[in-house]
Design a protein around this motif. Sequence first.
Motif, PDB file in Angstrom:
ATOM      1  N   ARG A  45       0.845  -1.207   0.000  1.00 31.86           N
ATOM      2  CA  ARG A  45       0.000   0.000   0.000  1.00 31.86           C
ATOM      3  C   ARG A  45       0.872   1.245   0.000  1.00 31.86           C
ATOM      4  NH1 ARG A  45       0.472  -1.521   5.268  1.00 31.86           N
ATOM      5  NH2 ARG A  45       0.500   0.119   6.815  1.00 31.86           N
ATOM      6  N   LEU A  46       0.353   2.294  -0.609  1.00 30.77           N
ATOM      7  CA  LEU A  46       1.005   3.606  -0.640  1.00 30.77           C
ATOM      8  C   LEU A  46       0.441   4.468   0.479  1.00 30.77           C
ATOM      9  CD1 LEU A  46       1.060   4.766  -4.368  1.00 30.77           C
ATOM     10  CD2 LEU A  46       3.022   4.471  -2.880  1.00 30.77           C
ATOM     11  N   VAL A  47       1.320   5.164   1.182  1.00 32.99           N
ATOM     12  CA  VAL A  47       0.887   6.046   2.262  1.00 32.99           C
ATOM     13  C   VAL A  47       1.567   7.392   2.088  1.00 32.99           C
ATOM     14  CG1 VAL A  47       0.858   6.405   4.758  1.00 32.99           C
ATOM     15  CG2 VAL A  47       0.578   4.098   3.833  1.00 32.99           C
ATOM     16  N   PHE A  48       0.787   8.451   2.126  1.00 34.25           N
ATOM     17  CA  PHE A  48       1.286   9.823   2.069  1.00 34.25           C
ATOM     18  C   PHE A  48       1.067  10.418   3.459  1.00 34.25           C
ATOM     19  CE2 PHE A  48      -0.033   8.553  -2.135  1.00 34.25           C
ATOM     20  CZ  PHE A  48       0.981   9.022  -2.947  1.00 34.25           C
ATOM     21  N   PRO A  49       2.007  10.225   4.400  1.00 37.13           N
ATOM     22  CA  PRO A  49       1.760  10.578   5.801  1.00 37.13           C
ATOM     23  C   PRO A  49       1.542  12.062   6.069  1.00 37.13           C
ATOM     24  CG  PRO A  49       4.039   9.898   5.492  1.00 37.13           C
ATOM     25  CD  PRO A  49       3.330   9.658   4.203  1.00 37.13           C
ATOM     26  N   ASP A  50       2.083  12.937   5.246  1.00 34.03           N
ATOM     27  CA  ASP A  50       1.968  14.374   5.508  1.00 34.03           C
ATOM     28  C   ASP A  50       0.911  15.061   4.633  1.00 34.03           C
ATOM     29  OD1 ASP A  50       4.035  14.114   7.369  1.00 34.03           O
ATOM     30  OD2 ASP A  50       5.544  14.378   5.802  1.00 34.03           O
ATOM     31  N   TYR A  51       0.189  14.285   3.824  1.00 34.60           N
ATOM     32  CA  TYR A  51      -0.819  14.859   2.930  1.00 34.60           C
ATOM     33  C   TYR A  51      -2.177  14.864   3.609  1.00 34.60           C
ATOM     34  CZ  TYR A  51      -3.895  15.537  -1.047  1.00 34.60           C
ATOM     35  OH  TYR A  51      -4.849  16.009  -1.905  1.00 34.60           O
ATOM     36  N   SER A  52      -2.893  15.963   3.463  1.00 31.89           N
ATOM     37  CA  SER A  52      -4.248  16.072   3.999  1.00 31.89           C
ATOM     38  C   SER A  52      -5.184  16.481   2.874  1.00 31.89           C
ATOM     39  CB  SER A  52      -4.297  17.104   5.122  1.00 31.89           C
ATOM     40  OG  SER A  52      -5.630  17.327   5.501  1.00 31.89           O
ATOM     41  N   ALA A  53      -6.103  15.605   2.521  1.00 30.32           N
ATOM     42  CA  ALA A  53      -7.071  15.906   1.464  1.00 30.32           C
ATOM     43  C   ALA A  53      -8.030  17.005   1.885  1.00 30.32           C
ATOM     44  CB  ALA A  53      -7.853  14.653   1.100  1.00 30.32           C
ATOM     45  N   ASP A  54      -8.219  17.175   3.195  1.00 30.91           N
ATOM     46  CA  ASP A  54      -9.113  18.206   3.708  1.00 30.91           C
ATOM     47  C   ASP A  54      -8.510  19.598   3.571  1.00 30.91           C
ATOM     48  OD1 ASP A  54     -10.841  16.196   4.434  1.00 30.91           O
ATOM     49  OD2 ASP A  54     -10.012  16.045   6.453  1.00 30.91           O
ATOM     50  N   ASN A  55      -7.189  19.675   3.490  1.00 37.30           N
ATOM     51  CA  ASN A  55      -6.503  20.962   3.437  1.00 37.30           C
ATOM     52  C   ASN A  55      -5.502  21.003   2.283  1.00 37.30           C
ATOM     53  OD1 ASN A  55      -5.582  23.486   4.075  1.00 37.30           O
ATOM     54  ND2 ASN A  55      -4.270  22.806   5.749  1.00 37.30           N
ATOM     55  N   PRO A  56      -6.003  20.871   1.025  1.00 35.54           N
ATOM     56  CA  PRO A  56      -5.061  20.942  -0.092  1.00 35.54           C
ATOM     57  C   PRO A  56      -4.595  22.379  -0.276  1.00 35.54           C
ATOM     58  CG  PRO A  56      -7.283  20.715  -0.922  1.00 35.54           C
ATOM     59  CD  PRO A  56      -7.365  20.674   0.585  1.00 35.54           C
ATOM     60  N   SER A  57      -3.329  22.593  -0.128  1.00 38.33           N
ATOM     61  CA  SER A  57      -2.787  23.947  -0.270  1.00 38.33           C
ATOM     62  C   SER A  57      -1.606  23.912  -1.219  1.00 38.33           C
ATOM     63  CB  SER A  57      -2.353  24.478   1.094  1.00 38.33           C
ATOM     64  OG  SER A  57      -1.275  23.703   1.580  1.00 38.33           O
ATOM     65  N   SER A  58      -0.976  25.032  -1.386  1.00 38.94           N
ATOM     66  CA  SER A  58       0.187  25.100  -2.266  1.00 38.94           C
ATOM     67  C   SER A  58       1.440  24.566  -1.575  1.00 38.94           C
ATOM     68  CB  SER A  58       0.414  26.545  -2.715  1.00 38.94           C
ATOM     69  OG  SER A  58       0.640  27.367  -1.587  1.00 38.94           O
ATOM     70  N   ASN A  59       1.338  24.193  -0.296  1.00 38.14           N
ATOM     71  CA  ASN A  59       2.461  23.633   0.435  1.00 38.14           C
ATOM     72  C   ASN A  59       2.809  22.266  -0.154  1.00 38.14           C
ATOM     73  OD1 ASN A  59       4.350  22.769   2.244  1.00 38.14           O
ATOM     74  ND2 ASN A  59       2.979  22.758   4.010  1.00 38.14           N
ATOM     75  N   THR A  60       4.047  22.092  -0.564  1.00 38.84           N
ATOM     76  CA  THR A  60       4.468  20.835  -1.175  1.00 38.84           C
ATOM     77  C   THR A  60       5.361  20.001  -0.252  1.00 38.84           C
ATOM     78  OG1 THR A  60       6.348  21.938  -2.202  1.00 38.84           O
ATOM     79  CG2 THR A  60       4.321  21.788  -3.508  1.00 38.84           C
ATOM     80  N   ALA A  61       5.405  20.328   1.020  1.00 38.23           N
ATOM     81  CA  ALA A  61       6.247  19.582   1.961  1.00 38.23           C
ATOM     82  C   ALA A  61       5.852  18.110   2.029  1.00 38.23           C
ATOM     83  CB  ALA A  61       6.181  20.216   3.345  1.00 38.23           C
ATOM     84  N   TRP A  62       4.581  17.790   1.829  1.00 34.95           N
ATOM     85  CA  TRP A  62       4.116  16.410   1.880  1.00 34.95           C
ATOM     86  C   TRP A  62       4.777  15.558   0.798  1.00 34.95           C
ATOM     87  CZ3 TRP A  62       1.829  14.163  -2.302  1.00 34.95           C
ATOM     88  CH2 TRP A  62       1.350  15.022  -3.288  1.00 34.95           C
ATOM     89  N   MET A  63       5.266  16.175  -0.267  1.00 30.76           N
ATOM     90  CA  MET A  63       5.862  15.442  -1.380  1.00 30.76           C
ATOM     91  C   MET A  63       7.216  14.826  -1.037  1.00 30.76           C
ATOM     92  SD  MET A  63       5.072  18.172  -4.335  1.00 30.76           S
ATOM     93  CE  MET A  63       4.181  17.518  -5.706  1.00 30.76           C
ATOM     94  N   LYS A  64       7.816  15.254   0.052  1.00 29.85           N
ATOM     95  CA  LYS A  64       9.146  14.778   0.440  1.00 29.85           C
ATOM     96  C   LYS A  64       9.126  13.418   1.134  1.00 29.85           C
ATOM     97  CE  LYS A  64      11.469  18.239  -1.086  1.00 29.85           C
ATOM     98  NZ  LYS A  64      12.185  18.035  -2.319  1.00 29.85           N
TER      99      LYS A  64
END
Length: 135
Positions: A56-75
């Motif tokens: 399974r794929l997990v994006f631990p820092d991504y929040s679908a409720d708060n999509p913003s221009s912050n790309t820190a979750w991509m790291k």
Amino acid sequence: MPSIPLHLSPKDPISTIANPLPRVLQTPTGLAILEIQGTINLPQASPSESTIPIGRLVFPDYSADNPSSNTAWMKRVHLYVGQHQRLTGEVKKLPKAVAVIKRRETNDAANEELEIMEIIYWKVVFSSRPEPVGT
């Protein structure tokens, strides 16, 4: 040199299933590119299974409720393989977009046609060794 006609696919997605990928990775048909540096040892599939679950794929820092221009979750992206291994990766923009094509259904068997299904701009890269994880 043979020539094969190439068409754009319809704008409507093939599936109506909700796409669980983060917005920047989403494509209409739900395709994504995963780059894995190494080999995944897959379990044997039983004859009744049509697919083999890898993990399974997990994006631990991504929040679908708060999509913003912050790309820190991509790291930080995790791919759990089975129950005992985890790969850590990141989301990267492709240097050049990649088009995914498929053979188009036609009534004329003599003339083949191709259809562009997706244009993908991002990939998820897993370049580090797997880490052991407990269950």
